[in-house]
Every structure is written in C-alpha cells, then in structure tokens.
Scaffold this motif. Sequence first.
Motif, PDB file in Angstrom:
ATOM      1  N   ASP A 167       0.851  -1.191   0.000  1.00 14.29           N
ATOM      2  CA  ASP A 167       0.000   0.000   0.000  1.00 14.29           C
ATOM      3  C   ASP A 167       0.892   1.249   0.000  1.00 14.29           C
ATOM      4  O   ASP A 167       1.820   1.345   0.805  1.00 14.29           O
ATOM      5  CB  ASP A 167      -0.873  -0.025   1.260  1.00 14.29           C
ATOM      6  CG  ASP A 167      -1.881   1.100   1.309  1.00 14.29           C
ATOM      7  OD1 ASP A 167      -1.613   2.205   0.788  1.00 14.29           O
ATOM      8  OD2 ASP A 167      -2.960   0.888   1.895  1.00 14.29           O
ATOM      9  N   PRO A 168       0.625   2.211  -0.873  1.00 19.32           N
ATOM     10  CA  PRO A 168       1.441   3.427  -0.917  1.00 19.32           C
ATOM     11  C   PRO A 168       1.447   4.221   0.399  1.00 19.32           C
ATOM     12  O   PRO A 168       2.373   4.979   0.666  1.00 19.32           O
ATOM     13  CB  PRO A 168       0.804   4.253  -2.041  1.00 19.32           C
ATOM     14  CG  PRO A 168       0.053   3.278  -2.869  1.00 19.32           C
ATOM     15  CD  PRO A 168      -0.367   2.172  -1.946  1.00 19.32           C
ATOM     16  N   LEU A 169       0.430   4.029   1.219  1.00 20.16           N
ATOM     17  CA  LEU A 169       0.388   4.730   2.510  1.00 20.16           C
ATOM     18  C   LEU A 169       1.253   4.067   3.583  1.00 20.16           C
ATOM     19  O   LEU A 169       1.441   4.618   4.661  1.00 20.16           O
ATOM     20  CB  LEU A 169      -1.053   4.812   3.027  1.00 20.16           C
ATOM     21  CG  LEU A 169      -1.967   5.792   2.321  1.00 20.16           C
ATOM     22  CD1 LEU A 169      -3.377   5.703   2.892  1.00 20.16           C
ATOM     23  CD2 LEU A 169      -1.430   7.207   2.442  1.00 20.16           C
ATOM     24  N   LEU A 170       1.785   2.896   3.277  1.00 22.43           N
ATOM     25  CA  LEU A 170       2.531   2.154   4.289  1.00 22.43           C
ATOM     26  C   LEU A 170       3.749   2.920   4.800  1.00 22.43           C
ATOM     27  O   LEU A 170       4.043   2.886   5.997  1.00 22.43           O
ATOM     28  CB  LEU A 170       2.947   0.785   3.754  1.00 22.43           C
ATOM     29  CG  LEU A 170       3.547  -0.151   4.792  1.00 22.43           C
ATOM     30  CD1 LEU A 170       2.555  -0.419   5.925  1.00 22.43           C
ATOM     31  CD2 LEU A 170       3.969  -1.448   4.141  1.00 22.43           C
ATOM     32  N   ALA A 171       4.448   3.625   3.943  1.00 22.87           N
ATOM     33  CA  ALA A 171       5.618   4.390   4.396  1.00 22.87           C
ATOM     34  C   ALA A 171       5.201   5.471   5.394  1.00 22.87           C
ATOM     35  O   ALA A 171       5.878   5.683   6.404  1.00 22.87           O
ATOM     36  CB  ALA A 171       6.345   5.008   3.207  1.00 22.87           C
ATOM     37  N   ALA A 172       4.086   6.142   5.140  1.00 23.97           N
ATOM     38  CA  ALA A 172       3.599   7.163   6.071  1.00 23.97           C
ATOM     39  C   ALA A 172       3.178   6.530   7.392  1.00 23.97           C
ATOM     40  O   ALA A 172       3.457   7.070   8.471  1.00 23.97           O
ATOM     41  CB  ALA A 172       2.428   7.929   5.454  1.00 23.97           C
ATOM     42  N   GLN A 173       2.518   5.381   7.323  1.00 22.17           N
ATOM     43  CA  GLN A 173       2.120   4.676   8.546  1.00 22.17           C
ATOM     44  C   GLN A 173       3.344   4.235   9.343  1.00 22.17           C
ATOM     45  O   GLN A 173       3.391   4.388  10.567  1.00 22.17           O
ATOM     46  CB  GLN A 173       1.263   3.453   8.204  1.00 22.17           C
ATOM     47  CG  GLN A 173      -0.076   3.790   7.618  1.00 22.17           C
ATOM     48  CD  GLN A 173      -0.766   2.557   7.046  1.00 22.17           C
ATOM     49  OE1 GLN A 173      -0.119   1.618   6.581  1.00 22.17           O
ATOM     50  NE2 GLN A 173      -2.092   2.567   7.078  1.00 22.17           N
ATOM     51  N   LEU A 174       4.325   3.699   8.651  1.00 20.59           N
ATOM     52  CA  LEU A 174       5.544   3.247   9.316  1.00 20.59           C
ATOM     53  C   LEU A 174       6.273   4.421   9.949  1.00 20.59           C
ATOM     54  O   LEU A 174       6.704   4.342  11.104  1.00 20.59           O
ATOM     55  CB  LEU A 174       6.450   2.523   8.314  1.00 20.59           C
ATOM     56  CG  LEU A 174       7.790   2.021   8.839  1.00 20.59           C
ATOM     57  CD1 LEU A 174       7.613   1.084  10.029  1.00 20.59           C
ATOM     58  CD2 LEU A 174       8.563   1.336   7.706  1.00 20.59           C
ATOM     59  N   LEU A 175       6.391   5.526   9.230  1.00 18.25           N
ATOM     60  CA  LEU A 175       7.072   6.698   9.772  1.00 18.25           C
ATOM     61  C   LEU A 175       6.362   7.221  11.012  1.00 18.25           C
ATOM     62  O   LEU A 175       7.000   7.567  12.005  1.00 18.25           O
ATOM     63  CB  LEU A 175       7.189   7.800   8.714  1.00 18.25           C
ATOM     64  CG  LEU A 175       7.977   9.042   9.116  1.00 18.25           C
ATOM     65  CD1 LEU A 175       9.389   8.690   9.574  1.00 18.25           C
ATOM     66  CD2 LEU A 175       8.020  10.030   7.964  1.00 18.25           C
ATOM     67  N   ALA A 176       5.042   7.251  10.997  1.00 17.38           N
ATOM     68  CA  ALA A 176       4.285   7.697  12.170  1.00 17.38           C
ATOM     69  C   ALA A 176       4.535   6.770  13.355  1.00 17.38           C
ATOM     70  O   ALA A 176       4.734   7.225  14.491  1.00 17.38           O
ATOM     71  CB  ALA A 176       2.795   7.757  11.839  1.00 17.38           C
TER      72      ALA A 176
END
Length: 187
Positions: A142-151
């Motif tokens: 999912d393209p949002l995974l990097a943002a989720q991981l960073l959070a």
Amino acid sequence: MGRSTRDRILDAVLETIVDQGAHGLSIRGVAAAAGLSAGAVQHLFPTREGLLQAAMDRVAEEFTARLLAAIDPTRDAVGNLRSAALLLGGVGAGARRATVVWLAFTAMACTDPGLARAHREAWARLEDGLAVLVARVDPGADPLLAAQLLAQLDGLAIARALEPERMTERRAGQVIDAFLDANLRTG
C-alpha cells in the motif's frame, strides 16, 4: 585538529537543547558553552532564528548520514528496511540525544515558519526514502505504508526517549518487526 568556530557554536546549541530544552537557549548561553564571546556567535549567526536554522540543518544532515550508513547495498531489502526503521525508531547509540533535539525542533517548528518549512522538507524526504525501501521489500505494498511506518517509528522514538524502561530497545525492535511482518509480503 580543533573544531571550527561554527561547529563549536552548533555543538553548544545542541547540548543546550538536550540539557535545558529550547527555552534555555540564548546567544549569551551558547557563547559561554562554546567558550566564545556573544559577539563571536552573533558574527556568524546574527539572529537566534538563523542559529536555530543552522542547528536544525546540521541535525538533519547528521541524521541523513546515519540513515544512509544504515543502508548496506550487500544486505537484503528486509534487512535494510529494518535497519532504517530501528534508527528512526530511536534504537541504538545516540538515539535519545537525536530524538530530544528533533522533538525540540518540532515544537519550535509549530510557531516558526522557517523551521516548519525545514521540518516538512526533512519529513517528506524521510517518508520518500522509506517508500523506496518498502517498495524494494514488497512492490505491491500500500502506498500509505511508508507514512504509517514513519508515524509509528516517530512514536517509538518518543517512547524510547521518554520511557526507556518501558520501551526498551528489545521491545521497540519487536514492535518494528511485528509491524513489518503484518504489513509486508517478504517472501
């Protein structure tokens, strides 16, 4: 060889932030900590804002160098993502200092447009870098995974800095591994 005057000043800024918080930062205090006159500090950094911007830029450069050093081209993609995640999650030597300084700059960025811009740019680069690492592990993620991981890593770094007894290095590593295992196809 001795440190340059600029480096001594920026070292003093960062040590003041770690020891006293950003509220304890003054040109006079930085000068005393660096063993210089206030005039010498103001010659290189005429304003407190300029001093803070230079210090934030230095922290970002140092962190980027540490992050790039954590990526090993001979290691598999999962290992590289995990190494980057551990660093961003506040695990390892020097992590608490880096997190405390970053948190201080984050708080100041809430009211300082220049620091806010630098913070946004640094955070966007981190997220983009994580997205590349995630895609190497799982191109279909999912393209949002990097943002989720960073959070999540941001929260872990804060917990590691403020509650190291509760959020031990081992536990932080387990949280990171669980997140990666639950969200990425690694096989």
